[in-house]
Design a protein around this motif. Structure first.
Motif, mmCIF file in Angstrom:
data_model
loop_
_atom_site.group_PDB
_atom_site.id
_atom_site.type_symbol
_atom_site.label_atom_id
_atom_site.label_comp_id
_atom_site.label_asym_id
_atom_site.label_seq_id
_atom_site.Cartn_x
_atom_site.Cartn_y
_atom_site.Cartn_z
ATOM 1 N N GLN A 105 1.071 -1.215 0.176
ATOM 2 C CA GLN A 105 0.037 -0.022 0.143
ATOM 3 C C GLN A 105 0.940 1.468 -0.041
ATOM 4 O OE1 GLN A 105 -2.944 0.353 3.346
ATOM 5 N NE2 GLN A 105 -4.447 0.934 1.865
ATOM 6 N N LYS A 106 0.483 2.245 -0.506
ATOM 7 C CA LYS A 106 1.091 3.743 -0.711
ATOM 8 C C LYS A 106 1.026 4.078 0.772
ATOM 9 C CE LYS A 106 0.084 4.365 -5.613
ATOM 10 N NZ LYS A 106 -0.382 5.253 -6.667
ATOM 11 N N LEU A 107 2.351 4.921 0.883
ATOM 12 C CA LEU A 107 2.540 5.465 2.295
ATOM 13 C C LEU A 107 1.335 6.536 2.825
ATOM 14 C CD1 LEU A 107 4.492 5.195 4.742
ATOM 15 C CD2 LEU A 107 5.721 7.110 4.005
ATOM 16 N N HIS A 108 0.878 7.253 1.865
ATOM 17 C CA HIS A 108 -0.126 8.152 2.280
ATOM 18 C C HIS A 108 -1.397 7.459 2.579
ATOM 19 C CE1 HIS A 108 -1.184 7.899 -2.155
ATOM 20 N NE2 HIS A 108 -2.350 8.163 -1.719
ATOM 21 N N GLN A 109 -1.723 6.347 1.992
ATOM 22 C CA GLN A 109 -2.915 5.628 2.252
ATOM 23 C C GLN A 109 -2.858 4.710 3.844
ATOM 24 O OE1 GLN A 109 -3.063 3.322 -1.482
ATOM 25 N NE2 GLN A 109 -4.552 4.508 -1.890
ATOM 26 N N SER A 110 -1.583 4.502 4.145
ATOM 27 C CA SER A 110 -1.402 3.688 5.254
ATOM 28 C C SER A 110 -0.564 4.189 6.424
ATOM 29 C CB SER A 110 -0.694 2.270 4.929
ATOM 30 O OG SER A 110 0.588 2.321 4.340
ATOM 31 N N TRP A 111 -0.490 5.500 6.598
ATOM 32 C CA TRP A 111 0.509 6.253 7.560
ATOM 33 C C TRP A 111 -0.156 5.887 8.854
ATOM 34 C CZ3 TRP A 111 -0.436 10.002 10.577
ATOM 35 C CH2 TRP A 111 -1.659 10.886 10.293
ATOM 36 N N GLU A 112 -1.448 6.194 8.988
ATOM 37 C CA GLU A 112 -1.978 6.209 10.211
ATOM 38 C C GLU A 112 -2.021 4.713 10.886
ATOM 39 O OE1 GLU A 112 -5.770 8.416 10.580
ATOM 40 O OE2 GLU A 112 -5.516 8.645 8.321
ATOM 41 N N LEU A 113 -2.276 3.727 10.197
ATOM 42 C CA LEU A 113 -2.281 2.353 10.547
ATOM 43 C C LEU A 113 -0.891 1.810 11.060
ATOM 44 C CD1 LEU A 113 -4.883 0.414 8.796
ATOM 45 C CD2 LEU A 113 -4.911 0.677 11.071
ATOM 46 N N LEU A 114 0.124 2.404 10.042
ATOM 47 C CA LEU A 114 1.532 2.025 10.299
ATOM 48 C C LEU A 114 2.124 2.742 11.705
ATOM 49 C CD1 LEU A 114 3.120 2.549 6.698
ATOM 50 C CD2 LEU A 114 2.540 0.316 8.176
ATOM 51 N N PHE A 115 1.531 3.723 12.055
ATOM 52 C CA PHE A 115 1.663 4.537 13.112
ATOM 53 C C PHE A 115 1.170 3.892 14.228
ATOM 54 C CE2 PHE A 115 1.438 8.452 15.857
ATOM 55 C CZ PHE A 115 2.535 8.978 16.113
ATOM 56 N N HIS A 116 -0.027 3.484 14.064
ATOM 57 C CA HIS A 116 -0.772 2.681 15.170
ATOM 58 C C HIS A 116 0.113 1.568 15.722
ATOM 59 C CE1 HIS A 116 -3.409 -0.571 16.311
ATOM 60 N NE2 HIS A 116 -4.157 0.362 17.039
ATOM 61 N N HIS A 117 0.188 0.788 14.412
ATOM 62 C CA HIS A 117 1.026 -0.536 14.676
ATOM 63 C C HIS A 117 2.579 -0.454 15.384
ATOM 64 C CE1 HIS A 117 -2.127 -2.322 12.553
ATOM 65 N NE2 HIS A 117 -1.523 -3.052 11.581
ATOM 66 N N SER A 118 3.112 0.648 14.945
ATOM 67 C CA SER A 118 4.405 0.903 15.565
ATOM 68 C C SER A 118 4.126 1.211 17.013
ATOM 69 C CB SER A 118 5.089 2.389 15.067
ATOM 70 O OG SER A 118 5.209 1.994 13.704
ATOM 71 N N VAL A 119 3.229 2.008 17.633
ATOM 72 C CA VAL A 119 2.980 2.212 19.113
ATOM 73 C C VAL A 119 2.622 1.018 19.693
ATOM 74 C CG1 VAL A 119 1.461 3.552 20.630
ATOM 75 C CG2 VAL A 119 2.354 4.831 18.583
#
Length: 233
Positions: A105-119
């Motif tokens: 997935q493109k970063l601008h489409q998934s950054w919120e979930l990627l950020f959530h998963h990182s936390v």
């Protein structure tokens, strides 16, 4: 390697294999064939939510501490059998989902979930490595009860079943479980951190506080989006 890390690695591999095999187990409908990876991704996420949310809800441990939020010594150092394994399995899943989104997935489409998963990976990873705060992480997994219905909603959307009784019923249950298992759980966790700030090491307290500060507004925004999309079109 510690048993916890081995379990994380095994969970990552298992969810990766499940992801790869899901298209055969649950073939995508015509409306979802343009986005096959997303179809597999959602079903993989659903499998994790059923496993982790059901596991967290099955034991009496989380409920004990919702009723007795001051029992910090238990949430910090003790946990029921299997709780550490369940948290480790969830870390493996979140790592797998992170990689899956990053690759497809493109970063601008998934950054919120990627950020959530990182936390989540950082916070749960501390519990797995230190064998502390496992009870607190187990309470956090109650959120996955709501995730079951969030993922079902996505599946129904991809299958073009929006105008069905099943979708409407799922929307109502989704909203109810969102309030009970997501918003209320995060509010309880924030309260627990505040009440027990003197019993938690400063570094761990900082990680927990930052995690709650990130998760709470993200979940309020998602609740607003769901409410507007499903009930106030």
């Amino acid at each position: 390697f510690s048993p916890g890390l081995l379990l994380v690695a095994g969970s990552f591999a298992a969810f990766r294999l499940l992801n790869r095999g899901l298209e055969r187990l649950v073939p995508p409908p015509p409306s979802a064939r343009r986005n096959r990876w997303k179809w597999r991704n959602i079903w993989t996420s659903l499998a994790h939510s059923v496993l982790s949310g059901g596991g967290a809800l099955a034991g009496p441990f989380p409920c004990r501490f919702c009723l007795h939020p001051g029992m910090s010594e238990d949430l910090v150092g003790t946990h029921p059998p299997g709780a550490h394994s369940l948290v480790a399995v969830s870390v493996g899943y979140f790592l797998e989902d992170f990689v899956d989104m990053l690759c497809n997935q493109k970063l601008h489409q998934s950054w919120e979930l990627l950020f959530h998963h990182s936390v989540v990976i950082v916070c749960f990873g501390i519990a797995v490595l230190l064998h502390q705060y496992v009870g607190f992480a187990l309470v956090a997994l109650l959120v996955e009860i709501n995730s079951i219905f969030l993922h079902l909603r996505q599946i129904l959307l991809m299958a073009n079943l929006v105008h069905t009784t099943c979708y409407r019923l799922n929307s109502i249950i989704n909203l109810g479980t969102y309030v009970v298992f997501r918003i209320a759980t995060l509010a309880w966790m924030t309260r627990w951190l505040f009440l027990n700030r003197e019993n938690v090491p400063p570094a761990t307290y900082a990680v927990g506080t930052v995690g709650m500060a990130i998760m709470t507004p993200m979940n309020i925004i998602l609740f607003y989006r769901l409410l507007r999309s499903d009930f106030f079109k």
